[in-house]
Design an enzyme around this catalytic site. Structure first.
Site, short mmCIF file in Angstrom:
data_model
loop_
_atom_site.label_atom_id
_atom_site.label_comp_id
_atom_site.label_asym_id
_atom_site.label_seq_id
_atom_site.Cartn_x
_atom_site.Cartn_y
_atom_site.Cartn_z
N ASP A 1 -23.75 -20.29 -9.13
CA ASP A 1 -25.07 -19.85 -9.02
C ASP A 1 -25.59 -19.99 -10.56
O ASP A 1 -25.22 -19.59 -11.50
CB ASP A 1 -24.94 -18.23 -9.04
CG ASP A 1 -26.43 -17.59 -8.44
OD1 ASP A 1 -27.36 -18.37 -8.21
OD2 ASP A 1 -26.42 -16.58 -8.82
N HIS A 2 -26.97 -20.68 -10.62
CA HIS A 2 -27.76 -20.68 -11.64
C HIS A 2 -27.06 -21.35 -12.69
O HIS A 2 -27.05 -21.12 -13.90
CB HIS A 2 -28.49 -19.53 -12.32
CG HIS A 2 -29.36 -18.90 -11.46
ND1 HIS A 2 -30.62 -19.41 -11.20
CD2 HIS A 2 -29.22 -17.86 -10.24
CE1 HIS A 2 -31.45 -18.59 -10.27
NE2 HIS A 2 -30.51 -17.76 -9.83
N HIS B 1 -36.08 -12.12 -9.20
CA HIS B 1 -34.76 -11.58 -9.68
C HIS B 1 -34.55 -10.14 -10.20
O HIS B 1 -35.65 -9.73 -10.70
CB HIS B 1 -34.01 -12.84 -10.69
CG HIS B 1 -33.45 -13.87 -9.92
ND1 HIS B 1 -34.17 -15.17 -10.37
CD2 HIS B 1 -32.82 -14.06 -9.28
CE1 HIS B 1 -33.50 -16.18 -9.75
NE2 HIS B 1 -32.70 -15.52 -8.92
N GLY B 2 -33.59 -9.49 -9.83
CA GLY B 2 -33.14 -8.43 -10.55
C GLY B 2 -34.08 -7.38 -10.96
O GLY B 2 -34.80 -6.83 -10.22
N SER C 1 -32.59 -9.47 -2.92
CA SER C 1 -32.28 -8.01 -2.93
C SER C 1 -33.47 -7.09 -2.25
O SER C 1 -34.59 -7.38 -2.58
CB SER C 1 -31.63 -7.35 -4.12
OG SER C 1 -30.29 -7.78 -4.19
P1 13P Z 1 -31.17 -10.46 -6.66
O1 13P Z 1 -31.41 -10.01 -8.02
O2 13P Z 1 -32.49 -10.22 -5.85
O3 13P Z 1 -30.05 -9.79 -5.77
O4 13P Z 1 -30.93 -12.17 -6.50
C1 13P Z 1 -29.78 -12.48 -6.76
C2 13P Z 1 -29.73 -14.02 -6.81
O5 13P Z 1 -30.97 -14.70 -6.63
C3 13P Z 1 -28.65 -14.74 -7.33
O6 13P Z 1 -28.87 -16.00 -7.58
O1 G3H Z 2 -29.61 -14.71 -10.38
C1 G3H Z 2 -28.89 -14.23 -11.03
C2 G3H Z 2 -27.80 -13.33 -10.44
O2 G3H Z 2 -28.20 -12.03 -10.21
C3 G3H Z 2 -26.52 -13.34 -11.26
O3 G3H Z 2 -26.88 -12.54 -12.44
O4 G3H Z 2 -26.07 -13.80 -14.40
O5 G3H Z 2 -26.28 -11.38 -14.64
O6 G3H Z 2 -24.49 -12.52 -13.48
P1 G3H Z 2 -25.93 -12.59 -13.92
ZN ZN Z 3 -30.84 -16.50 -8.27
#
Ligand code: 13P
Ligand code: G3H
Ligand code: ZN
Length: 316
Positions: A81-82, A179-180, A213
């Site tokens: 992811d990312h 995000h988050g 989320s």
């Molecule tokens: P949320 O922060 O909305 O859960 O998104 C997670 C996400 O996009 C991980 O790549």
């Molecule tokens: O989009 C990011 C994900 O929620 C992962 O978060 O980089 O804190 O692990 P993190």
């Molecule tokens: Zn993301």
């Protein structure tokens, strides 16, 4: 059983979205597998750079392999992811990942294309698929002018050009989510008109929705009642909207924050109610089924609930 992300997308496109959940530890992994087996849903296990730093890539790989052995019914892909370019190469070379995400969305358009193209070449040579990102999540806030709001959404014409020039296999698009913790400052709404316009340019091409989320109000209230201090106006995506996004090409939906809220709620409430306790296995034992139930609920919203046999048949 670990499968390719492409295989999951081929079965899912237009019918359901595959939930992609971030994991950082053993408890999340077990809850994730348990929940998806209970839901009879395929899924994607996501590992972020932060997770790799926190838990160590080898440890995460061992946890996921062990969970796959413990839940032989489960059908899942493993995804970075990312990623940045270097982390993508590390994951491609490891041979463990089904797919990687190269996130160069902060770069200018041509630079994003150049970086993504390099990663696609390395990944495809090893049969690994690539998710890229175009558009800017997180710039979408309620108090920003409408024009600016739209300026940060993915441009459909650019999306078509981007996919053609990079050869990426799926595209994370900015369609109103963020995000988050960013969500904690305002509400989100999905831009279905933008999804429709992107799908017109990229028919049949899997789109990915990050920042999905929901940040349920009652979860935030319970956390705060147990000593937390999360902004009570926190609000995320209405999960009932996922069903409308599926026919428009949204095939992967990323969820991390909501899982963290489940963890925080279970642990805060446990230690509030049992201040004499310090055996973390006790709240851990409560967390796993709570997280599994959370996954079942999400899979219903994603329409992936009950699709496992259909996926198994398509992969056979
Ligand atoms: P949320 O922060 O909305 O859960 O998104 C997670 C996400 O996009 C991980 O790549
Ligand atoms: O989009 C990011 C994900 O929620 C992962 O978060 O980089 O804190 O692990 P993190
Ligand atoms: Zn993301």
């Amino acid at each position: 059983m670990i499968v390719t992300t492409d295989d999951l997308f081929k079965v899912a496109y237009g019918k359901f979205a595959v939930g992609a959940y971030n994991i950082n530890n053993m408890e999340q992994a077990i809850g994730l597998f348990e929940g998806n087996v209970n839901a009879q849903a395929p899924f994607i296990v996501q590992i972020s750079k932060g997770a790799r730093k926190y838990a160590n890539p080898q440890m995460l790989e061992a946890i996921i392999r062990a969970a796959g052995d413990l839940y032989p019914e489960a059908i899942f892909a493993v995804h970075l992811d990312h990623g940045d370019e270097e982390t993508c190469y590390d994951c491609i070379d490891s041979g463990f990942y089904s797919s990687v995400m190269i996130d160069a969305s902060h770069e200018p358009f041509d630079e994003n294309i150049a970086i993504t193209r390099r990663v696609v070449e390395r990944a495809h040579a090893k049969g690994i698929s690539v998710e890229a990102e175009l558009g800017k999540l997180g710039g979408v806030e309620e108090d920003i002018q409408v024009d600016e709001k739209h300026a940060s959404l993915t441009d459909p014409d650019e999306a078509k050009e981007f996919v053609e020039r990079t050869g990426c296999d799926s595209l994370a698009v900015a369609i109103g989510t963020s995000h988050g913790a960013y969500k904690f400052s305002g509400g989100q709404g999905l831009h279905f008109d933008r999804m429709t316009a992107i799908q017109e340019q990229l028919p049949g091409f899997p789109l990915v929705m990050h920042g999905s989320s929901s940040v349920p109000r009652e979860e935030v209230q319970r956390i705060n009642a147990a000593g937390g201090a999360i902004d009570p106006s926190a609000k995320g995506v209405d999960a009932n909207q996922f069903a409308g996004a599926v026919p428009l090409g949204v095939t992967k939906v990323n969820i991390d924050t909501d899982g963290r809220l489940v963890w925080t709620r279970v642990h805060r409430e446990f230690f509030r109610d049992h201040p004499e306790q310090f055996d973390f296995r006790k709240p851990g034992t409560l967390f796993v089924p709570a997280y599994a139930d959370f996954i079942v609920d999400k899979s219903r919203k994603l329409l992936s609930y009950g699709t496992l046999e259909q996926v198994r048949a398509a992969l056979a």
